[in-house]
Design an enzyme around this catalytic site. Structure first.
Site, PDB file in Angstrom:
ATOM      1  N   ASP A 167      -6.198 -32.705 -55.511  1.00  0.00           N
ATOM      2  CA  ASP A 167      -7.492 -32.034 -55.621  1.00  0.00           C
ATOM      3  C   ASP A 167      -8.249 -32.476 -56.878  1.00  0.00           C
ATOM      4  O   ASP A 167      -7.874 -32.109 -57.995  1.00  0.00           O
ATOM      5  CB  ASP A 167      -7.242 -30.516 -55.648  1.00  0.00           C
ATOM      6  CG  ASP A 167      -8.537 -29.727 -55.728  1.00  0.00           C
ATOM      7  OD1 ASP A 167      -9.605 -30.304 -55.497  1.00  0.00           O
ATOM      8  OD2 ASP A 167      -8.457 -28.517 -56.020  1.00  0.00           O
ATOM      9  N   ASP A 169     -15.296 -33.638 -54.638  1.00  0.00           N
ATOM     10  CA  ASP A 169     -14.137 -32.756 -54.666  1.00  0.00           C
ATOM     11  C   ASP A 169     -13.242 -32.952 -53.441  1.00  0.00           C
ATOM     12  O   ASP A 169     -13.588 -32.526 -52.341  1.00  0.00           O
ATOM     13  CB  ASP A 169     -14.654 -31.310 -54.729  1.00  0.00           C
ATOM     14  CG  ASP A 169     -13.540 -30.293 -54.797  1.00  0.00           C
ATOM     15  OD1 ASP A 169     -12.368 -30.703 -54.917  1.00  0.00           O
ATOM     16  OD2 ASP A 169     -13.842 -29.093 -54.738  1.00  0.00           O
TER      17      ASP A 169
END
Ligand SMILES: *[C@@H]1O[C@H](CO)[C@@H](O)[C@H](O)[C@H]1NC(C)=O
Ligand SMILES: *[C@@H]1O[C@H](CO)[C@@H](O)[C@H](O)[C@H]1NC(C)=O
Ligand SMILES: *[C@@H]1O[C@H](CO)[C@@H](O)[C@H](O)[C@H]1NC(C)=O
Ligand SMILES: *[C@@H]1O[C@H](CO)[C@@H](O)[C@H](O)[C@H]1NC(C)=O
Ligand SMILES: *[C@@H]1O[C@H](CO)[C@@H](O)[C@H](O)[C@H]1NC(C)=O
Length: 427
Positions: free
Chosen positions: A77, A267
């Protein structure tokens, strides 16, 4: 002679130690959930529900923990900063379906601290525990000692099929020196460049996380990679993201100009893309003038579908690069329309967050552009990817298409993961 031999050996050693590493990352396979939704009448509603609920599209790969080098599968992430795995003393983790816990012991090189930490998710989900320090390796490189949130309590994390999550943020607030994992690998000589990059493909297992460089074979034009400065806030904690300024967003004959306060992040922990609400509304209004959009309400938000096969205009983000040149990143509709069981949903949503981070460009955007996160110059690079939506397998007539459709598409990740970002933004 001997000296030359040593010299060659040293060169070899440096070479071995400093090659970039490629971590294959997989779209996680959704659980064989009961597809007993057929009692629902509305196919669109079902498609959106799945988009939201299945929430199983994270890109995960392997890391090794401790002296024992035990392997764990984590979601990588770029939008968060912390690594977490479940501890062996966590009945709620077992209940939530986590299969591999980490046993933090001195023999394994792990030290548990009494520093509490937690990550809270949107729909009431959370992980809570304490910080440990543990040697971590990846693809045989390392180990480096990093911070780990060892989860003792899992709340509402059912369906998360990895063992945990690895935040690849700018800093690791919980590390003694605040140095993030990739940067530490670089500082200790394991990789040639202090950066990581993502290539996200349309298949299930053709994606890569490259640590220490970029896989240039994944760039449509290797000479065209442009870097954008990270906006620094002077804090070496979770408030510092891979944030870049957006100059404008344009579509059709319209362009919305932004100010330096209007920033966003690329992201990997967000499956769709989120753009500032007012821009989103303008965009949707514009799309309605060029195509027929069908609204599908989903809780507090609304999704829009179009007839499958529709081509819509590109949505273009303009960012100023490190040399002051404006660069356009055009997202074609073949990337932002997601075919979910033959319901074609626009995979971009409005973002009502009022903080400076107004754009969350998740997997929908990242399949179009290879993204590079660079610690040395604190910059984020983008380059058109070779990923081709036309190569996405079509499974229309497949009886099990329910299952596969969820695999193919960039669906909403664990909605909580989006909210990790949103929550942190609200701070
Ligand atoms: C699916 O539903 C049936 C009947 O409701 C149940 O017995 C079964 O365990 C369910 N399977 C899964 C994977 O949830
Ligand atoms: C999605 O989740 C909501 C709330 O948890 C639930 O009511 C709904 O039935 C789910 N839909 C599907 C298709 O699983
Ligand atoms: C570690 O992380 C948590 C947030 O998860 C934070 O509350 C805590 O202060 C951090 N600090 C240190 C020194 O680890
Ligand atoms: C980061 O550090 C600053 C200054 O110490 C503090 O005010 C802020 O709340 C911190 N932010 C986060 C997200 O921890
Ligand atoms: C965009 O084009 C349409 C139709 O050609 C026109 O009606 C509209 O005024 C234009 N908008 C702008 C902002 O130029």
């Amino acid at each position: 002679m001997k000296q030359i031999g040593t010299f060659i050996l040293v060169l070899l050693a440096i070479n071995l130690a400093t090659s970039q590493i490629t971590i294959p990352i997989q779209k996680r396979i959704p659980q064989d959930t009961n597809e007993s939704n057929s009692f629902l009448e509305d196919q669109d509603q079902i498609a959106v529900d799945k988009l939201i609920n299945h929430s199983l599209q994270m890109y995960s790969g392997d890391i090794q923990l401790g002296n024992s080098k035990k392997t764990f599968t984590v979601d990588f992430d770029s939008g968060s900063n912390l690594l977490w795995l479940t501890s062996k003393n966590c009945p709620s983790c077992v209940k939530d379906g986590f299969k591999n816990s980490y046993d933090c012991s001195a023999q394994d090189g792990c030290t548990l601290t009494n520093i509490p930490a937690q990550v809270q998710y949107g729909g009431g989900a959370a992980v809570k525990g304490h910080i440990a320090r543990v040697p971590i390796s990846i693809a045989g490189k390392g180990p480096v000692t990093e911070a780990l949130l060892l989860v003792e309590k899992s709340v509402n994390n059912k369906g998360l099929q990895s063992d945990g999550l690895m935040g690849l943020g700018v800093y690791d607030e919980n590390d003694t020196d605040k140095v993030a994992f990739v940067n530490k690998l670089f500082k200790q000589g394991f990789i040639p460049k202090s950066q990581f990059s993502f290539y996200l493909g349309f298949g299930q297992s053709d994606s890569e996380l490259v640590i220490g460089g970029v896989d240039t074979s994944k760039l449509a034009n290797p000479s065209e990679i442009y870097y954008h400065p990270i906006i620094l806030n002077g804090q070496h904690n979770d408030s510092q993201r891979w944030r870049v300024a957006f100059k404008s967003v344009s579509f059709g004959n319209q362009s919305v100009t932004l100010t330096s306060q209007n920033t966003g992040i690329v992201d990997s922990g967000t499956t769709l893309a989120y753009i500032r609400n007012d821009v989103y509304k303008k965009w949707i209004s514009y799309l309605k003038t060029v195509a027929t959009l069908k609204a599908i309400p989903a809780g507090l938000s609304t999704f829009y579908s179009v007839k499958c096969g529709t081509t819509l205009p590109d949505l273009t983000f303009t960012l100023t690069d490190v040399n002051g040149v404006e660069r356009n990143y055009a997202l074609p509709s073949s990337f932002y329309i997601l075919n979910q069981d033959n319901t074609c949903i626009i995979g971009i949503q409005g973002n009502s967050v009022s903080s400076d981070i107004q754009f969350l460009l998740g997997d929908v955007f990242m399949r179009r552009f290879v993204s590079v996160f660079d610690y040395t110059n604190l910059q984020m690079g983008l380059s058109v990817s070779v990923a081709d939506p036309a190569t996405a397998p079509t499974l229309e007539s497949n009886k099990r298409s329910h299952h596969y459709a969820a695999l193919l598409l960039g669906l909403v990740a664990i909605s909580g993961l989006i909210f990790i970002t949103l929550r942190a933004l609200r701070k």
